[in-house]
Scaffold this motif. Structure first.
Motif, PDB file in Angstrom:
ATOM      1  N   UNK A  17      -4.259   6.516  14.662  1.00  0.00           N
ATOM      2  CA  UNK A  17      -3.566   7.774  14.927  1.00  0.00           C
ATOM      3  C   UNK A  17      -2.123   7.721  14.443  1.00  0.00           C
ATOM      4  N   UNK A  18      -1.473   6.568  14.650  1.00  0.00           N
ATOM      5  CA  UNK A  18      -0.096   6.425  14.180  1.00  0.00           C
ATOM      6  C   UNK A  18      -0.024   6.575  12.666  1.00  0.00           C
ATOM      7  N   UNK A  19      -0.970   5.945  11.992  1.00  0.00           N
ATOM      8  CA  UNK A  19      -0.976   6.010  10.528  1.00  0.00           C
ATOM      9  C   UNK A  19      -1.239   7.436  10.053  1.00  0.00           C
ATOM     10  N   UNK A  20      -2.165   8.103  10.747  1.00  0.00           N
ATOM     11  CA  UNK A  20      -2.493   9.477  10.359  1.00  0.00           C
ATOM     12  C   UNK A  20      -1.319  10.414  10.587  1.00  0.00           C
ATOM     13  N   UNK A  21      -0.492  10.089  11.600  1.00  0.00           N
ATOM     14  CA  UNK A  21       0.633  10.965  11.929  1.00  0.00           C
ATOM     15  C   UNK A  21       1.812  10.759  11.006  1.00  0.00           C
TER      16      UNK A  21
ATOM     17  N   UNK B 193       8.774   0.641   9.907  1.00  0.00           N
ATOM     18  CA  UNK B 193       9.843   0.179   9.022  1.00  0.00           C
ATOM     19  C   UNK B 193      11.105   1.011   9.244  1.00  0.00           C
ATOM     20  N   UNK B 194      12.218   0.342   9.283  1.00  0.00           N
ATOM     21  CA  UNK B 194      13.505   1.037   9.432  1.00  0.00           C
ATOM     22  C   UNK B 194      14.445   0.565   8.331  1.00  0.00           C
ATOM     23  N   UNK B 212       8.560  -0.544   0.671  1.00  0.00           N
ATOM     24  CA  UNK B 212       8.973   0.261   1.827  1.00  0.00           C
ATOM     25  C   UNK B 212       8.210   1.578   1.868  1.00  0.00           C
ATOM     26  N   UNK B 213       8.144   2.225   0.737  1.00  0.00           N
ATOM     27  CA  UNK B 213       7.487   3.529   0.660  1.00  0.00           C
ATOM     28  C   UNK B 213       8.486   4.599   0.288  1.00  0.00           C
ATOM     29  N   UNK B 219       9.702   4.652   8.482  1.00  0.00           N
ATOM     30  CA  UNK B 219       8.369   4.944   7.950  1.00  0.00           C
ATOM     31  C   UNK B 219       7.358   3.944   8.488  1.00  0.00           C
ATOM     32  N   UNK B 220       6.117   4.138   8.092  1.00  0.00           N
ATOM     33  CA  UNK B 220       5.051   3.225   8.484  1.00  0.00           C
ATOM     34  C   UNK B 220       4.422   2.616   7.235  1.00  0.00           C
ATOM     35  N   UNK B 221       3.861   1.448   7.415  1.00  0.00           N
ATOM     36  CA  UNK B 221       3.139   0.814   6.326  1.00  0.00           C
ATOM     37  C   UNK B 221       2.060  -0.079   6.884  1.00  0.00           C
ATOM     38  N   UNK B 222       1.259  -0.623   6.012  1.00  0.00           N
ATOM     39  CA  UNK B 222       0.182  -1.478   6.483  1.00  0.00           C
ATOM     40  C   UNK B 222      -0.220  -2.492   5.430  1.00  0.00           C
ATOM     41  N   UNK B 223      -0.960  -3.483   5.870  1.00  0.00           N
ATOM     42  CA  UNK B 223      -1.541  -4.458   4.947  1.00  0.00           C
ATOM     43  C   UNK B 223      -2.989  -4.701   5.346  1.00  0.00           C
ATOM     44  N   UNK B 224      -3.784  -5.085   4.389  1.00  0.00           N
ATOM     45  CA  UNK B 224      -5.140  -5.549   4.665  1.00  0.00           C
ATOM     46  C   UNK B 224      -5.362  -6.750   3.746  1.00  0.00           C
ATOM     47  N   UNK B 225      -5.471  -7.931   4.348  1.00  0.00           N
ATOM     48  CA  UNK B 225      -5.341  -9.143   3.562  1.00  0.00           C
ATOM     49  C   UNK B 225      -6.564 -10.052   3.639  1.00  0.00           C
TER      50      UNK B 225
END
Lengths: 158, 233
Positions: A17-21, B193-194, B212-213, B219-225
């Motif tokens: 949900x956080x990612x979608x928002x 991320x700030x 960062x984006x 903002x938000x980010x992600x990884x899949x490793x």
């Protein structure tokens, strides 16, 4: 293990949900013209101009009136040319008296973002003027952008 | 459309570790109690590759790829270095602006494993708290259509090449890592991320910051490793 599975599921759901928002939108500036903000002063005090006053810009050789009746005003905001490097501003007082201000500036096309596009800012370099009623002109903030800073101060003779 | 894409992609990626967690639970019980480690004992080193950045290019306007190295201190603390590269070449349909960049980025920090207990000192999964400091430095190009002077007339355009930009930021987040085979793990993380600082040019600032984006204050980010572990013991 069931509890662990439930916890993990909860974390996954919350994170999804956080990612979608996540919102990548920009708040673009409402303004699209940066004005040269000029304050009127007498000595160290701000001045509400006491006499009839009209202010015009010389645009491509012709007078373009910006304020026909600026009596009582204590500041004015003037647009600046995107392509010329010197703007001419004419102050006409009562009794056919006039002052002319020449504002030299550099034009800066500024890229805000992909979504908001580009805008024009200016950096004031030099100001020259006649001395009918104007005593001096001071550059307060030479960078003309969307901030509400006073860029120039005109000091009128007391 | 972008939000729907986020949901679909993240749901798919997040579902995989849960299935594997069930398969590994038997192994976990067998391992429980066998290994004991002190807090700062050097247990292993891991190298990993992130595929989230590549997957994101299907949804967004930029792509990134990164690799990471960390060391396992007592199955609890994992000092980590991440090195990656981000690139972007896009044109906005509304404004007509073209933006292009490619630059490396770097992160240092640590993961903290919340799932280690006395009973299970080395479980096959790890719930991680993630802390990073990151920075990037590179060049970018911006080309914009001309803008028209509303008073004097005439047009002015923007054509910038090789503008230098840099930025630094902090990341905190959570992650999950699952053992899928001997010495092989999979894991994901999501990070808040700030931005700490950025270098702006006179005429521009970075729109996309590699690692960062989009250039916003947060903002938000992600990884899949995919992770390969080299045990020391």
């Amino acid at each position: 293990m069931r509890i662990t599975g439930n916890i993990l599921f909860g974390i996954c759901a919350a994170l999804t949900l956080m990612l979608a928002a996540c919102d990548n939108g920009y708040d673009c500036s409402i303004n699209n013209v940066a004005y040269n903000r000029i304050g009127f002063y007498s000595g160290s005090e701000k001045l509400e101009f006491p006499e009839p006053l009209s202010i015009s810009l010389v645009v491509n050789g012709n007078d373009s009136i910006i304020a026909a009746d600026a009596q009582g005003e204590e500041e004015i905001a003037l647009p600046m040319s995107y392509t010329h490097e010197c703007d001419t501003v004419v102050f006409r007082y009562s009794g056919n008296i006039a002052d002319t201000i020449f504002v030299s500036h550099r034009n800066i096309v500024y890229y805000q973002s992909m979504e908001c596009g580009t805008v024009m800012y200016h950096r004031i370099g030099e100001v020259r003027h006649t001395r009918a009623l104007i005593d001096s002109v001071a550059i307060m903030h030479n960078f003309v952008n969307f901030d509400a800073n006073e860029n120039l101060r005109i000091y009128f003779a007391q | 459309m972008r939000t729907l894409g986020y949901i679909l992609l993240s749901s798919l990626l997040l579902a995989l570790p849960l299935r594997m967690e069930a398969q590994e639970s038997i192994q976990s019980k067998a391992d429980a109690g066998k290994k004991k480690s002190s807090f700062f004992s050097l247990n292993s080193m891991s190298v990993s590759a992130d595929i989230f950045g590549y997957a994101y290019s299907l949804l967004g306007e930029y792509t990134s790829g990164e690799a990471a190295v960390n060391v396992n201190l007592g199955n609890r603390l994992y000092p980590t270095v991440e090195i990656g590269a981000g690139w972007c070449s896009t044109t906005d349909e509304t404004t007509g602006i073209k933006y292009k960049t490619a630059a490396p980025y770097y992160r240092v920090g640590f993961d903290y494993n919340f799932s280690t207990t006395k009973e299970k000192p080395n479980p096959p999964y790890a719930i991680l708290g993630i802390f990073r400091f990151a920075w990037t430095s590179g060049k970018y190009d911006v080309q914009a259509p001309p803008i028209t002077d509303p008073v004097w007339g005439g047009e002015a355009s923007l054509n910038l090449t090789d503008v230098k930009g840099s930025a630094s930021w902090a990341e905190i987040g959570v992650g999950l890592r699952m053992k899928i085979a001997k010495n092989f793990h999979m894991g994901w993380s999501i990070r808040y991320k700030a931005r700490i600082s950025q270098k702006k040019g006179e005429q521009s600032q970075m729109w996309y910051i590699p690692g960062y984006g989009i250039n916003k204050s947060t903002g938000f980010g992600g990884t899949y490793s995919f992770i390969y572990e080299i045990p020391f013991k």
